[in-house]
Design a protein around this motif. Structure first.
Motif, PDB file in Angstrom:
ATOM      1  N   SER A 223       7.938  12.873   1.061  1.00  0.00           N
ATOM      2  CA  SER A 223       8.310  11.592   0.471  1.00  0.00           C
ATOM      3  C   SER A 223       7.096  10.673   0.416  1.00  0.00           C
ATOM      4  N   SER A 224       7.274   9.554  -0.273  1.00  0.00           N
ATOM      5  CA  SER A 224       6.219   8.541  -0.340  1.00  0.00           C
ATOM      6  C   SER A 224       6.608   7.356   0.532  1.00  0.00           C
ATOM      7  N   VAL A 225       5.605   6.676   1.030  1.00  0.00           N
ATOM      8  CA  VAL A 225       5.815   5.550   1.939  1.00  0.00           C
ATOM      9  C   VAL A 225       5.084   4.330   1.392  1.00  0.00           C
TER      10      VAL A 225
ATOM     11  N   VAL B 180      11.587   0.356   8.082  1.00  0.00           N
ATOM     12  CA  VAL B 180      11.211   0.148   9.474  1.00  0.00           C
ATOM     13  C   VAL B 180      11.086  -1.352   9.711  1.00  0.00           C
ATOM     14  N   SER B 181      11.586  -1.822  10.835  1.00  0.00           N
ATOM     15  CA  SER B 181      11.582  -3.250  11.117  1.00  0.00           C
ATOM     16  C   SER B 181      10.170  -3.825  11.110  1.00  0.00           C
TER      17      SER B 181
ATOM     18  N   VAL C 234       0.854  -1.187   0.000  1.00  0.00           N
ATOM     19  CA  VAL C 234       0.000   0.000   0.000  1.00  0.00           C
ATOM     20  C   VAL C 234       0.887   1.232   0.000  1.00  0.00           C
ATOM     21  N   ARG C 235       0.696   2.089  -0.991  1.00  0.00           N
ATOM     22  CA  ARG C 235       1.533   3.282  -1.131  1.00  0.00           C
ATOM     23  C   ARG C 235       0.786   4.519  -0.621  1.00  0.00           C
TER      24      ARG C 235
ATOM     25  N   GLU D  22       5.518  -3.964   7.498  1.00  0.00           N
ATOM     26  CA  GLU D  22       6.770  -3.216   7.521  1.00  0.00           C
ATOM     27  C   GLU D  22       6.659  -2.027   6.585  1.00  0.00           C
ATOM     28  N   GLN D  23       7.446  -1.016   6.868  1.00  0.00           N
ATOM     29  CA  GLN D  23       7.339   0.248   6.154  1.00  0.00           C
ATOM     30  C   GLN D  23       8.628   0.546   5.397  1.00  0.00           C
ATOM     31  N   PHE D  24       8.473   1.026   4.146  1.00  0.00           N
ATOM     32  CA  PHE D  24       9.604   1.430   3.322  1.00  0.00           C
ATOM     33  C   PHE D  24       9.401   2.882   2.902  1.00  0.00           C
ATOM     34  N   VAL D  25      10.382   3.714   3.193  1.00  0.00           N
ATOM     35  CA  VAL D  25      10.340   5.109   2.779  1.00  0.00           C
ATOM     36  C   VAL D  25      11.107   5.244   1.473  1.00  0.00           C
TER      37      VAL D  25
END
Length: 227
Positions: free
Chosen positions: A45-47, A70-71, A38-39, A61-64
């Motif tokens: 920035s976008s996550v 993020v773990s 899910v963006r 988990e989260q990606f920037v």
């Protein structure tokens, strides 16, 4: 005592019913129903939030965009859902699967009864097997339909992402992949159909043999009539 043919046919149907029961347990126990990315777009920035979950629990988990990750963390589906509609859909799917589990158990009991005995009650015979296998298949089919509806109409993945990371802002797009826990339900439906087909062939053969034995005397061979 039942004939060998009946024992073999109902034993085969019993095996398919037991397999169906075990697979429904697997579907409920495993949490590999859905994998979603899910963006979300923010001011700077976008996550991307990566989710893997089932009916009860999952991980996120989260990606920037800058490359920061993020773990991974675990979550409970019920705790992460704030909307009543999404909660109701998940609850309905669980209830329907439990009903399918009970139907499969009853079907297994009916087929097992016919393996070892000839029950007098009509419903304990093929009609009972048809009924419970059909109900089980219908319940599983409804669950297969409701889950995608909850993903697309109730925005289940988006709600779960917000539950993991409350600071997320505007949702832009999502990508979904159904896991093996979901596709196993298709196999369960096929097993229920197989059980019905096995019993139908036995029931049809028995009916044909009975009709043959009840054939009128005028249809008998002439040499038999002479005697």
């Amino acid at each position: 005592m039942p004939s060998r043919k009946k024992t073999a046919m109902f034993a085969s149907a019993f095996f398919t019913c037991i397999c169906s029961f075990v697979l429904i347990c697997v579907v409920l126990a495993t949490q590999h129903w859905m994998s979603s990315e899910v963006r979300f777009s923010g001011t700077n920035s976008s996550v991307i939030v990566s989710l893997r979950y089932g009916l009860f629990s999952g991980t996120c988990e989260q990606f920037v965009a800058a490359g920061l990750q993020v773990s991974e963390q675990a979550f409970q589906v019920a705790d992460n859902l704030s909307g009543t509609r999404a909660k109701s859909m998940i609850t309905a799917i669980i209830v329907i699967l439990v009903l399918g589990l009970l139907s499969s158990l009853l079907s297994s009991g009916f087929t097992c009864t016919n393996v070892v005995s000839n029950p007098y009650q009509t419903f304990l015979g093929p009609i009972g097997v048809y009924t419970w296998n059909s109900l089980c298949g219908i319940f599983i089919l409804i669950a297969m339909i409701l889950f995608p509806v909850s993903i697309e109409e109730s925005d289940l993945s988006i709600e779960l992402a917000h539950g993991c990371f409350s600071f997320l802002q505007t949702h832009t797009k999502s990508a979904h992949t159904y896991g093996y826990s979901y596709w196993i339900m298709l196999l369960i439906i096929f097993l229920n159909i197989a059980s019905i087909i096995i019993i139908y062939f036995y029931d049809h053969a028995r009916y044909s043999k009975k009709k043959e034995q009840e054939r009128p005397i005028e249809n008998a061979p002439k040499d038999v009539i002479l005697f």
